[in-house]
Design an enzyme around this catalytic site. Structure first.
Site, PDB file in Angstrom:
ATOM      1  N   ASP A 342       0.864  -1.183   0.000  1.00 53.78           N
ATOM      2  CA  ASP A 342       0.000   0.000   0.000  1.00 53.78           C
ATOM      3  C   ASP A 342       0.892   1.221   0.000  1.00 53.78           C
ATOM      4  O   ASP A 342       2.051   1.135   0.376  1.00 53.78           O
ATOM      5  CB  ASP A 342      -0.806   0.061   1.306  1.00 53.78           C
ATOM      6  CG  ASP A 342      -1.914  -0.963   1.351  1.00 53.78           C
ATOM      7  OD1 ASP A 342      -2.099  -1.641   0.341  1.00 53.78           O
ATOM      8  OD2 ASP A 342      -2.557  -1.073   2.400  1.00 53.78           O
ATOM      9  N   ASP A 645      -5.023  -3.737   4.562  1.00 51.41           N
ATOM     10  CA  ASP A 645      -5.557  -3.262   5.834  1.00 51.41           C
ATOM     11  C   ASP A 645      -7.072  -3.396   5.932  1.00 51.41           C
ATOM     12  O   ASP A 645      -7.617  -3.572   6.992  1.00 51.41           O
ATOM     13  CB  ASP A 645      -5.124  -1.811   6.112  1.00 51.41           C
ATOM     14  CG  ASP A 645      -5.348  -0.899   4.918  1.00 51.41           C
ATOM     15  OD1 ASP A 645      -6.131  -1.269   4.031  1.00 51.41           O
ATOM     16  OD2 ASP A 645      -4.742   0.189   4.883  1.00 51.41           O
ATOM     17  N   ASP A 649      -9.555  -6.816   1.891  1.00 53.91           N
ATOM     18  CA  ASP A 649      -8.215  -7.248   1.476  1.00 53.91           C
ATOM     19  C   ASP A 649      -7.952  -8.716   1.839  1.00 53.91           C
ATOM     20  O   ASP A 649      -6.961  -9.297   1.402  1.00 53.91           O
ATOM     21  CB  ASP A 649      -7.132  -6.380   2.146  1.00 53.91           C
ATOM     22  CG  ASP A 649      -7.031  -5.008   1.505  1.00 53.91           C
ATOM     23  OD1 ASP A 649      -7.455  -4.884   0.347  1.00 53.91           O
ATOM     24  OD2 ASP A 649      -6.540  -4.083   2.157  1.00 53.91           O
TER      25      ASP A 649
HETATM   26  P1  ATP Z   1      -3.550   3.170  -0.065  1.00 54.33           P
HETATM   27  O1  ATP Z   1      -4.340   2.118  -0.749  1.00 54.33           O
HETATM   28  O2  ATP Z   1      -2.184   3.286  -0.563  1.00 54.33           O
HETATM   29  O3  ATP Z   1      -3.642   3.166   1.412  1.00 54.33           O
HETATM   30  P2  ATP Z   1      -5.458   5.290  -0.216  1.00 54.33           P
HETATM   31  O4  ATP Z   1      -5.519   5.600   1.222  1.00 54.33           O
HETATM   32  O5  ATP Z   1      -5.492   6.447  -1.154  1.00 54.33           O
HETATM   33  O6  ATP Z   1      -4.172   4.536  -0.612  1.00 54.33           O
HETATM   34  P3  ATP Z   1      -8.080   4.269  -0.042  1.00 54.33           P
HETATM   35  O7  ATP Z   1      -8.128   4.380   1.417  1.00 54.33           O
HETATM   36  O8  ATP Z   1      -8.673   3.106  -0.739  1.00 54.33           O
HETATM   37  O9  ATP Z   1      -6.633   4.324  -0.585  1.00 54.33           O
HETATM   38  O10 ATP Z   1      -8.727   5.592  -0.610  1.00 54.33           O
HETATM   39  C1  ATP Z   1      -9.031   5.727  -1.963  1.00 54.33           C
HETATM   40  C2  ATP Z   1      -9.425   7.144  -2.250  1.00 54.33           C
HETATM   41  O11 ATP Z   1     -10.609   7.470  -1.543  1.00 54.33           O
HETATM   42  C3  ATP Z   1      -8.387   8.163  -1.798  1.00 54.33           C
HETATM   43  O12 ATP Z   1      -7.422   8.397  -2.776  1.00 54.33           O
HETATM   44  C4  ATP Z   1      -9.239   9.385  -1.567  1.00 54.33           C
HETATM   45  O13 ATP Z   1      -9.462  10.069  -2.783  1.00 54.33           O
HETATM   46  C5  ATP Z   1     -10.559   8.795  -1.071  1.00 54.33           C
HETATM   47  N1  ATP Z   1     -10.649   8.816   0.386  1.00 54.33           N
HETATM   48  C6  ATP Z   1      -9.805   8.226   1.247  1.00 54.33           C
HETATM   49  N2  ATP Z   1     -10.187   8.426   2.516  1.00 54.33           N
HETATM   50  C7  ATP Z   1     -11.298   9.151   2.478  1.00 54.33           C
HETATM   51  C8  ATP Z   1     -12.199   9.683   3.465  1.00 54.33           C
HETATM   52  N3  ATP Z   1     -12.019   9.481   4.745  1.00 54.33           N
HETATM   53  N4  ATP Z   1     -13.255  10.387   3.039  1.00 54.33           N
HETATM   54  C9  ATP Z   1     -13.469  10.568   1.748  1.00 54.33           C
HETATM   55  N5  ATP Z   1     -12.683  10.100   0.772  1.00 54.33           N
HETATM   56  C10 ATP Z   1     -11.598   9.409   1.107  1.00 54.33           C
END
Ligand code: ATP
Length: 912
Positions: A342, A645, A649
């Protein structure tokens, strides 16, 4: 007061007027004397005292005596004990006693080592004990799940393992996988309403049951039963998750040992017959020789030493923040050829700062760092940012569509909740909004929690000026797709996706994480948020860019991976531009190639398999994509470590050769599916674990590479002597001595070897590489033959110089032990010469063992009582020197062989 609740809870549903699932929330609160603000701390402590810890009774441990006796439950041991009895009956009392002592020492060593290995695993189990979110004194706290008491208000969300039986007070999109209780594999939807008294377990929608997994949504409720009084506690009263100490490799070695014992028994019988028929041995003598030979040749101590090697690896990994949940991971880690990681929090710091706000009217850069609410908005040129009412609306939306809180301790601000949301609270504070006051003015009515599938979050609020508003934040392209209009100065106009996309790409190219914001005005009659009302007709407010810098240690760890021939792939839910920019900063590849989730959907599995090796960044992915990527990499022959996480997954983590869950931000679902948990969520810890995994594997090969020729050399001497009709260079009881002394000294030390210096400088071992590589087999044969030459050489030299047979045999025993000691120094470095200062110095374990061997051999040679027991005799000083010289010569020959082998086939030698 206490007595009434305690009595009521004691019998749970039986004594209560109706079972919890059939009661209304208010009744449950009244019965348990609790409410939405939870218990106060003193009452929680008191109840913990009355009700005990929230855990199931641990499975009874095997009694140490039983564990000790289990050491004897082995065909070889039966065989040896029978031989000891036969020897004693036939008048060879000393031999019988020595055999029994060898068996006992082996059992004791095995018992202690197994105990240590179990302790190592026990101590790390507590490191990943589950936690739960409870409300006490009106505030949320994260506590050890074992401290939950009846009456606690417990909050859960997707991915959590339910910590107690909970009567729900609020459920939003909540569903739980209750297969452990009901056998039903389809997740059950949950809601607050009471259900019929007689509803079967699977239909109690108002309850969450301990041990089940929350698959979607959020909710909270009152803990009504804990520990053994929960439904799962009633079904199974024991925790059955005690780790077994068996790995595929260990199973392979046990199997090898069993088969080997049969071969040896067959060969022993043949030799017995041969010795009696053709060499004139009496049957008692022949039997003793054959028994000693069998004891000598079977590596009975090997499984125990390998177990301890693995356990040491587990301990070393835990010290580097990688907790192994399943032992086979220790072996597999060492062979890992691809790490899929990630981005957020693993490769980056997950310390977010909102640094840019773009609306249709203005671009503002935000100063300040960390979560401190200090900073200001400026225009890109550096002048003060012009007023912008759209920006003000956006900032309010960012504060309200948010679950994070900022806290200050000793002048340092930190975030409770999601770091990105924390950064938005800080942004709002910098803009002059007071978070608590705003939340009171705009009370939240309902929400759609964020989930990685939908990539947005929405909240519904009372508007103080009348009506209600929905605030939405999420991945910008996702939010844009939900908008028909965009907010402009005091008005709205049609949304312009192309110009927004340019802004997003610009921020992303700088490595910024970008989030989009929108609003929708709805009537006061709107009570609940649904996807239908939220996904259309929104007004786009603008975007916020966040910086989340790469972890410095991750940059170093990525470089280490590249040197070690391990590919690193970033798999993220984030935007492609952001992900590639971060990948560049981390130097994941020379020119990182990216693939988007949508592109992944468009290619078939075969095509994916073709391109997957060349792609370093997978962006906007879903958990299903992760699963496909793992499979494609595995189809290309890779051993894949994959991080995860989220609750979804789990399949990818299970499919990966090493599934790695995040200890901090990971869900319980991910941890349960994983083989390893990272306590600090840090990529560098994965690489440290790979380093340890490679070391463990090297050490296992060293243990085997040292043990087998030791046994092989002894056996070869006896067999050759009998077949050629020569005098035996060692008596059976002397063979037993060598075995005993080496098992408890040199045989153990290789398990403790530190990593060789170049451990991360060579390619990963092949998936199916046998533990006994061709090079190792060759070395075992070579060393066995060298040992045999040394033994016969010294024996004949001694006899030729007129020494007694007893002295000659004593010299043989000493020569063999000395050669094995020098060989130990040789095999400590499989991949480089041992003729170095560090090589000669050895570790404390090595030096201690060598000292023990010297004392034992001096006693064997010079102590009179030993002469009686083992038929040994003193050896002249000059002969002693000769023996040491032979040992040294053996090492020189073996070091030369290392050099020649490396010259002839550098790759094979390295991979060996
Ligand atoms: P990784 O997979 O590397 O942890 P990530 O945190 O960007 O990356 P996700 O948590 O799946 O992956 O989030 C995907 C997308 O959703 C993010 O890029 C962001 O645009 C949006 N996002 C993440 N957290 C929030 C939140 N709390 N509220 C609204 N949108 C969110």
């Amino acid at each position: 007061m206490a007595t009434t609740i305690d009595a009521e809870v004691a019998d749970d549903a039986a004594c209560a007027p109706r079972p919890w699932h059939a009661q209304a929330p208010a009744e449950v609160c009244a019965a348990l004397e609790t409410g939405i603000d939870g218990l106060d701390r003193a009452e929680a402590r008191r109840r913990l005292h009355v009700w005990g810890a929230n855990q199931l009774p641990a499975a009874a441990r095997i009694h140490p005596l039983a564990r000790f006796l289990a050491q004897f439950n082995n065909a070889l041991i039966y065989f040896l004990l029978a031989a000891a009895a036969a020897a004693a009956v036939l008048g060879h009392l000393v031999d019988g006693v020595v055999i029994v002592i060898v068996v006992l020492i082996n059992a004791i060593v095995g018992f202690i080592q197994e105990g240590k290995a179990e302790q190592a695993l026990d101590s790390i189990r507590d490191m990943i004990a589950p936690h739960a979110v409870v409300v006490r004194d009106g505030e949320r706290h994260i506590i050890d799940a074992r401290e939950i008491v009846p009456g606690d208000v417990v909050a859960v969300e997707a991915g959590d393992k339910v910590p107690a039986d909970i009567r729900l007070l609020r459920a939003r999109g909540l569903s739980a996988d209750e297969a452990v209780l009901t056998g039903e594999s389809v997740p059950a939807d949950k809601r607050e309403d009471a259900v019929a008294e007689k509803a079967p377990l699977g239909d109690r929608f108002s309850m969450l049951h301990s041990g089940t997994l929350v698959t979607t949504g959020q909710g909270f409720g009152i803990a009504v039963a804990t520990g053994a009084r929960t439904e799962i506690g009633r079904i199974s009263s024991l925790i059955g998750n005690v780790q077994t100490l068996v790995t595929p490799l260990l199973a392979q070695i046990n199997d090898f040992g069993r088969r080997f014992t049969w071969y040896v028994s067959g060969a022993a019988v043949a030799l017995l017959v041969f010795a009696m028929l053709f060499r004139g041995y009496g049957w008692v003598d022949a039997l003793m020789v054959v028994v000693a030979l069998s004891v000598g040749v079977v590596p009975e101590g090997l499984p125990a030493v390998i177990t301890i090697t693995l356990a040491i690896g587990v301990r070393r990994m835990a010290a580097r923040n990688a907790v192994v949940r399943r032992l086979p991971a220790v072996e597999t880690l060492g062979a890992t050829s691809v790490i899929c990681s990630d981005k957020t929090g693993t490769l980056t710091k997950n310390e977010m700062t909102a640094c840019r706000v773009i609306t249709a009217r203005s671009v503002s850069m935000i100063s300040g760092s960390g979560y401190a609410p200090e900073g200001a908005a400026t225009a890109p040129g550096g002048a003060a940012a012009p007023p912008d009412d759209v920006r003000d609306q956006l900032v309010r939306a960012a504060l309200l569509c948010n679950d994070a809180r900022l806290v200050e301790r000793d002048g340092r601000w930190s975030v409770l909740g999601d770091p990105m949301e924390g950064a938005l609270v800080a942004l709002a504070a910098k803009a002059g909004l007071h978070p608590e006051a705003e939340r009171e003015t705009w009370p939240r009515i309902d929400e759609l929690p964020f989930d990685a599938q939908h990539r947005f979050m929405a909240t519904l609020h009372d508007d103080p000026r009348g009506g209600r508003r929905i605030f939405v934040k999420g991945a910008p392209e996702r939010v844009l797709a939900m908008c028909a209009e965009q907010a402009e100065a005091g008005a709205t106009g049609p949304v312009d996706p192309a110009s927004w996309q340019r802004c997003i790409d610009l921020a992303a190219a700088e490595g910024e994480r970008v989030l989009g914001f929108a609003v929708k005005v709805v009537g006061a009659e709107t009570e609940r948020l649904t996807f239908e009302t939220t996904e259309t007709g929104l007004t786009f407010l603008g975007i916020v860019g966040f910086i989340d810098p790469p972890r410095e240690e991750a940059i170093a760890a990525v470089a280490q991976c590249r040197a070690a021939g391990i590919a690193v792939k970033m798999i993220t839910g984030d935007h492609a531009g952001t992900a590639v920019a971060i990948a560049r900063q981390l130097a994941i590849a020379d020119a990182p190639k990216a693939m988007q989730g949508a592109e992944l959907d468009a290619v078939g599995d075969d095509d994916l398999q073709r391109v997957v090796d060349g792609v370093s960044v997978f962006s906007r992915t879903t958990p299903e994509h992760k699963l496909r990527i793992v499979r494609a990499l595995q189809a290309n022959g890779h051993i894949v470590a994959m991080t995860g996480d989220g609750v979804n997954d789990a399949p990818a983590l299970k499919q990966a050769d090493v599934g790695i869950a995040m200890g901090r931000k990971g869900t319980e679902a991910a941890k349960e599916a994983a083989q390893m948990v990272l306590l600090d969520d840090n990529f560098a810890s994965i690489v440290a674990a790979v380093h340890e995994g490679r070391t463990v594997y090297d050490n296992i090969r060293k243990v085997i590479g040292w043990t087998l020729p030791t046994n092989g050399g002894e056996a070869l001497c006896i067999v050759v002597a009998i077949i050629l009709g020569l005098a035996l260079p060692m008596t059976p009881v002397q063979i037993l001595w060598i075995n005993m002394i080496l098992t408890v000294t040199l045989g153990l030390v290789l398990a403790f070897e530190p990593a060789e210096p170049n451990v991360m400088g060579r390619p990963p071992r092949k998936r199916r590489a046998p533990i006994l590589s061709r090079l190792l087999v060759w070395r075992i044969v070579l060393v066995s033959v060298l040992f045999m030459l040394g033994v016969f050489g010294i024996f004949h030299y001694a006899l030729a110089t007129g020494q007694s047979e007893a002295t000659a045999r004593t010299m043989v025993v000493n020569t063999l032990v000395v050669m094995e000691t020098f060989y130990l120094f040789n095999i400590r470095y499989l991949h480089m010469t041992s003729f170095s200062l560090v090589g000669a110095m050895g570790t404390p374990a090595v030096l201690g063992a060598v000292a023990a061997v010297i004392v034992a051999q001096l006693a064997f040679t010079y102590a009179p009582f030993m002469h009686g027991m083992f038929g040994s005799a003193p050896v002249a000083f000059a002969d002693g020197l000769l023996i040491v010289a032979i040992g040294f010569l053996t090492m020189v020959v073996l070091e030369l062989e290392k050099i020649i082998m490396r010259r002839m086939a550098p790759a094979t030698a390295a991979a060996a």
